[in-house]
Design an enzyme around this catalytic site. Structure first.
Site, PDB file in Angstrom:
ATOM      1  N   GLY A  50     -10.258   0.411  -3.013  1.00 37.45           N
ATOM      2  CA  GLY A  50     -10.350   1.556  -1.805  1.00 37.45           C
ATOM      3  C   GLY A  50     -11.999   1.421  -1.162  1.00 37.45           C
ATOM      4  O   GLY A  50     -12.134   2.004  -0.331  1.00 37.45           O
ATOM      5  N   TRP A  52     -13.193  -0.570   1.194  1.00 38.73           N
ATOM      6  CA  TRP A  52     -12.841  -0.944   2.705  1.00 38.73           C
ATOM      7  C   TRP A  52     -12.192   0.201   3.306  1.00 38.73           C
ATOM      8  O   TRP A  52     -12.737   0.584   4.457  1.00 38.73           O
ATOM      9  CB  TRP A  52     -12.083  -2.203   2.838  1.00 38.73           C
ATOM     10  N   ASP A  68      -1.026  -1.017  -0.859  1.00 39.01           N
ATOM     11  CA  ASP A  68      -1.259  -1.889  -2.084  1.00 39.01           C
ATOM     12  C   ASP A  68      -0.216  -1.685  -2.972  1.00 39.01           C
ATOM     13  O   ASP A  68       0.594  -0.904  -2.974  1.00 39.01           O
ATOM     14  CB  ASP A  68      -2.691  -1.555  -2.693  1.00 39.01           C
ATOM     15  N   ASP A  84       4.884  -3.224  -1.239  1.00 35.79           N
ATOM     16  CA  ASP A  84       4.764  -4.578  -0.731  1.00 35.79           C
ATOM     17  C   ASP A  84       4.729  -4.969   0.550  1.00 35.79           C
ATOM     18  O   ASP A  84       5.803  -4.357   1.378  1.00 35.79           O
ATOM     19  CB  ASP A  84       5.958  -5.407  -1.540  1.00 35.79           C
ATOM     20  N   LYS A 149      -9.472 -11.931   4.524  1.00 38.66           N
ATOM     21  CA  LYS A 149     -10.274 -12.905   3.597  1.00 38.66           C
ATOM     22  C   LYS A 149      -9.309 -14.043   3.102  1.00 38.66           C
ATOM     23  O   LYS A 149      -8.331 -13.940   2.754  1.00 38.66           O
ATOM     24  CB  LYS A 149     -10.918 -12.448   2.463  1.00 38.66           C
TER      25      LYS A 149
END
Length: 272
Positions: A50, A52, A68, A84, A149
């Site tokens: 958490g 971010w 998540d 998901d 990322k």
């Protein structure tokens, strides 16, 4: 853990109450690229633990949603979904939470569990980031922003092209808070495209008029495409070179018969 305890950002995260040193990465990304603005709705994919989410809430002050597979411990003013991102049921929950118009920003700082085999780990990273991109395409507002990322490797450039196909401006950026030995890099896509065409698409079109700049102007599924170096009356095969939120540019691949010789004057058709 010993390395983390010596890490400047690890200590800063502890001092400032962030759940992760990664919080500073998002701060630095936003300082450089301004992806989150005040009042934006933000969805963070793979958001646990958490860090971010905390920063996104501070930057936006608006709706912030974390998604998540794991449960995310509560954060004041932040909603969470356990699910998901590849599942339609999760997408529907996200849209219900942020509204039918979609989110202003989608973030993803998630990483696969590392095996130590770099080729395998890179492939898993690309798989994960591709899932994040596909999810973002379903939940972003037009002109929305995306940050993800990625682990660098031989599939990175192909992934970058996929992002470029869907956003007007795309950058790769490594924030100072990333460890120097890390292969991670952040891909930033700004101004999500909702146009009915993409770079590389090919069409056969009739040039009926010129735009104010002298380029041919045609409509493809109601979307304006400017074609370079053509004249009124030509029928040409074009390839889309660049797509903007409200129009696109195309190059001529082949000059066909004059448009007046065609029974389908003014129409366009997708070229195979």
């Amino acid at each position: 853990m010993a390395r983390d305890r010596r890490d400047y950002y690890y200590h800063q995260a502890k001092e400032e109450g962030y759940r992760s040193r990664a919080s500073f990465k998002l701060k630095q990304i936003n300082e450089k690229h301004n992806v989150i603005k005040r009042g934006d709705s933000v969805v963070d994919l793979g958001a646990a633990p958490g860090g971010w989410l905390q920063v996104a809430k501070q930057l936006s002050g608006g709706k912030v949603l974390g998604v998540d597979l794991q449960r995310i411990a509560p954060i004041e003013g932040v909603e969470t979904i356990q699910g998901d991102i590849n599942a339609d049921s999760t997408i529907k929950k996200i849209i219900r939470a942020v509204g039918e118009k979609g989110a202003d920003v989608v973030l993803c700082d998630a990483a696969p569990n590392l095996s130590g085999n770099w080729s395998y780990d890179h492939a898993r990273s690309i798989e994960l980031t591709t899932s994040a991109l596909e999810c973002a395409k379903k939940i972003l507002k037009p002109k929305g922003n995306f940050v993800v990322k990625v682990f660098q490797g031989d599939m990175f450039n192909d992934y970058l092209e996929k992002v470029r196909d869907n956003f007007v401006h795309v950058k790769a950026y490594s924030p100072q808070a990333s460890r120097s030995q890390s292969a991670e890099i952040y891909v930033i896509g700004k101004k999500f495209l909702t146009a009915p065409l993409r770079r590389g698409d090919k069409f056969v079109v009739d040039i009926e008029k010129l735009g104010s700049g002298g380029d041919g102007a045609v409509l493809i599924e109601g979307f304006v495409v400017f074609v370079k170096e053509v004249e009124v009356g030509e029928k040409v095969r074009i390839k889309i070179a660049d797509v903007k939120p409200n129009f696109a540019f195309a190059d001529v691949e082949e000059r066909l018969e004059k448009a007046e010789d065609s029974e389908n004057l003014g129409n366009s058709e997708k070229a195979e």
